[in-house]
Design a protein around this motif. Structure first.
Motif, PDB file in Angstrom:
ATOM      1  N   UNK A  41       0.831  -1.208   0.000  1.00 42.93           N
ATOM      2  CA  UNK A  41       0.000   0.000   0.000  1.00 42.93           C
ATOM      3  C   UNK A  41       0.869   1.263   0.000  1.00 42.93           C
ATOM      4  N   UNK A  42       0.334   2.323  -0.546  1.00 45.33           N
ATOM      5  CA  UNK A  42       1.006   3.629  -0.570  1.00 45.33           C
ATOM      6  C   UNK A  42       2.418   3.564  -1.146  1.00 45.33           C
ATOM      7  N   UNK A 138     -10.336   2.695   1.096  1.00 48.71           N
ATOM      8  CA  UNK A 138     -10.460   2.683   2.555  1.00 48.71           C
ATOM      9  C   UNK A 138     -10.668   1.263   3.057  1.00 48.71           C
ATOM     10  N   UNK A 139     -10.154   1.020   4.266  1.00 49.80           N
ATOM     11  CA  UNK A 139     -10.441  -0.235   4.969  1.00 49.80           C
ATOM     12  C   UNK A 139     -11.058   0.127   6.302  1.00 49.80           C
ATOM     13  N   UNK A 140     -12.244  -0.422   6.572  1.00 48.10           N
ATOM     14  CA  UNK A 140     -12.901  -0.141   7.849  1.00 48.10           C
ATOM     15  C   UNK A 140     -12.529  -1.277   8.797  1.00 48.10           C
ATOM     16  N   UNK A 151     -10.041   3.633  10.577  1.00 45.55           N
ATOM     17  CA  UNK A 151      -9.994   3.533   9.121  1.00 45.55           C
ATOM     18  C   UNK A 151      -8.543   3.539   8.654  1.00 45.55           C
ATOM     19  N   UNK A 152      -8.227   2.657   7.673  1.00 45.97           N
ATOM     20  CA  UNK A 152      -6.900   2.682   7.059  1.00 45.97           C
ATOM     21  C   UNK A 152      -7.048   3.105   5.607  1.00 45.97           C
ATOM     22  N   UNK A 153      -6.092   3.897   5.123  1.00 45.26           N
ATOM     23  CA  UNK A 153      -6.202   4.449   3.782  1.00 45.26           C
ATOM     24  C   UNK A 153      -4.970   4.126   2.948  1.00 45.26           C
ATOM     25  N   UNK A 155      -3.479   5.092  -0.856  1.00 45.41           N
ATOM     26  CA  UNK A 155      -3.678   6.008  -1.988  1.00 45.41           C
ATOM     27  C   UNK A 155      -3.075   5.502  -3.300  1.00 45.41           C
TER      28      UNK A 155
END
Lengths: 495, 93
Positions: A41-42, A138-140, A151-153, A155
């Motif tokens: 991620x990212x 997004x991950x809830x 929340x995890x984000x 991009x």
């Protein structure tokens, strides 16, 4: 309205779509970050797609070319000038707190797409199609959107070029929506601007309302005031053709039941929960004016109306299907199968040119697609091995192996064992038996079966078939039955 | 700027809601006055004489070529919290 009259009403379904498709470019729409899916991620970000202060967007030319191709394919107008706006809303999937999109001057306007559903041809009007940037994902964690602990984000996806295609409310059933989406994907794939296998490459929001059946004219038209007065729901979170059909079938019966009970249908946004198979009411906070759209001053306008002439698009599936039927004399069914994807169609044409169109149609539409389908595989799974399939057709075309062996032993062996056709032919000894060997086998069969020979001379047809069978058996099925038949008749006539 | 009209407090609450900002009653009142002031500043634009636009700029593009961006560590460096390579924040529902 009383419950009594409500029950007597015949209702018609009205559906309009907003379809978001990811455009297949190497880089994001406003920065040079790769759009390839990443494990980490990212790891595909930069100051532009992270919304860091001072970073400036610069438009990816390939995204605009893709949009123009879509515009041509849906027969849309491309305005003299088109531009970008900022759509403001606070949500962590947007690092800038606004999304760059198009508002009053979308790149495509007034298009249409034809498709067929249950053998009937339909056309749906496309109001507009515009370019925008995809938000992040997004991950809830620890629950769903309302109950999560946090929340995890990520991009990586933020800034992937999207096209939002907005139809008129021209659909009359969930089945039509499914057929339309399949057709749209087919066209986009033909254009080479879309990859259906990519996760999240297609997302659909659908508006559905029920109106009096009387309000629908014979040609399917519904007047604006009827549509205005019907309460509609917007169903979000649809990500496949099948999901669209299911979500809308659910929503259709939910609204129908409410109306027939005499209850009101609330105008609201609903969330499709695919695992539970239901739509659920969502709280919505924003109206259009709350997005405070304003011009994106960091991006100059686009003047690309003339690109329609400059940019060529490939022959689209409907046209290609017709041409296949005419040029190669194919049935509608065969032509449908052979144009199901661009890759299949290209491969068919290659084989048809090298050998014979009839043989090519049989081998691509029936044998190859049939065996792939049986194994739940697609042409894309054998992309690198189409040369081997061509070689197999060549072996049949030049009479080196029988069609039966080619299909049952070689093609299946190629798909199951991963070997090339020549290896299989050699190992299994499938090469058509030489003339001498067949002649020997014919003589042997006659000598070994005097009873059958006597029966043949007595006029029993079955006797010849028996002898042909003996020869086929002794040659391991590699002799040509027609030749064997002929040789037997000759030998027996001279008896 | 006491001559400007203050904004309807409901408007202030709405805008604060869009910006996900919590305001107490005293703050709503204070911002209602300040919004009024800010809006009145825009009247100054009426005094600006008309001018020609700057040179006509259109069709500014970049080629579809990948450029090196930030590493995950660089991307997350300014985040107040992160987990498993992702930005971490409160529940959004």
């Amino acid at each position: 309205m009383t419950a009594q009259t409500a029950q007597a009403r015949d209702l018609a379904t009205v559906i309009g779509l907003e379809v978001h498709v990811q455009l297949e470019t190497d880089t994001k729409i406003f920065c040079g970050c790769s759009t390839e899916p990443a494990d980490e991620p990212n790891s595909r970000t930069c100051p532009v797609c992270l919304g860091l202060p001072g970073a400036l967007p610069v438009l990816n030319e390939a995204a605009v070319e893709a949009a123009v191709k879509v515009g041509k394919a849906i027969d849309a107008d491309i305005p003299v000038e088109t531009r970008f706006h900022r759509k403001n809303y606070y949500y962590p999937d947007l690092p800038k707190d606004f999304q760059i999109t198009q508002y009053d001057a979308p790149i495509c306007q007034d298009g249409r797409l034809e498709f067929s559903v249950e053998g009937e041809d339909r056309a749906v009007a496309i109001r507009r199609a515009h370019l925008e940037e995809d938000p992040g994902s997004l991950q809830h964690v620890g629950g769903d959107i309302d109950t999560a602990d946090y929340t995890l984000v990520d991009y990586n996806r933020a800034g992937t070029p999207l096209m939002e295609i907005v139809t008129e409310p021209d659909f009359r059933s969930p089945g039509e929506v499914r057929a339309f989406l399949a057709k749209l994907e087919e066209v986009l794939e033909y254009l080479g601007v879309f990859d259906a296998t990519r996760d999240g490459s297609l997302r659909v929001d659908a508006n559905l309302s029920m109106v009096d059946a009387d309000a629908v004219a014979d040609d399917g038209a519904i007047d604006g005031s009827t549509l205005e007065s019907a309460n509609r729901t917007e169903v979000k979170n649809i990500s496949s053709h099948k999901g669209a059909e299911q979500a809308l079938a659910y929503e259709q019966s939910r609204q129908k039941n409410a109306i027939q009970r005499g209850a009101d249908v609330a105008q609201e946004t609903r969330h499709w929960d695919e695992s539970k198979g239901v739509t659920l009411s969502m709280r919505t906070k924003e109206e259009e004016k709350d997005y405070r759209y304003f011009r994106e001053a960091d991006l100059p306008p686009l003047r690309v109306a003339d690109w329609k002439k400059r940019i060529a698009i490939p022959e689209l599936p409907a046209a290609r299907r017709e041409r296949f039927r005419e040029a190669y004399g194919l049935s509608r069914e065969a032509a449908d199968k052979l144009t199901s994807t661009k890759q299949v169609a290209d491969f068919f044409e290659e084989v048809a040119e090298a050998f014979d169109p009839g043989l090519a149609a049989t081998w691509v539409a029936d044998e190859l697609l049939g065996e792939l389908n049986y194994r739940d595989m697609h042409v894309t799974d054998v992309e690198g091995r189409l040369d081997e399939v061509t070689r197999l057709v060549e072996l049949v075309a030049t009479d080196e192996i029988t069609a039966k062996n080619a299909h049952e032993t070689v093609l299946r062996g190629m798909l199951d064992g991963g070997e090339d056709p020549d290896t299989i032919v050699e190992r299994e000894g499938l090469g058509k038996t030489g003339d001498d060997e067949v002649a020997d086998a014919v003589r042997d069969a006659i000598e070994a079966n005097p009873d059958a020979v006597a029966d043949f001379h007595a006029g029993e047809d079955g006797a010849l078939n028996f002898l042909v069978g003996q020869v086929m058996q002794s040659t391991g099925g590699s002799a040509d039955p027609g030749t064997v038949n002929e040789l037997l008749r000759e030998a027996l006539a001279g008896d | 700027m006491s001559d400007s009209e203050s904004v309807d407090p409901e408007e202030v609450r709405h805008v604060a809601g869009l910006a996900r900002v919590d305001l107490d009653e005293a703050e709503v009142e204070r911002f209602a006055d300040q919004f009024g002031d800010i809006l009145s500043y825009f009247d100054a634009l009426d005094e600006v004489p008309e001018t020609d636009r700057e040179a006509d700029l259109a069709n500014v593009f970049r080629a579809d070529e990948v450029r090196e961006g930030l590493t995950q560590a660089e991307a997350l460096r300014n985040a107040s919290d992160s987990e498993d390579g992702r930005f971490k924040g409160p529940r959004v529902g």
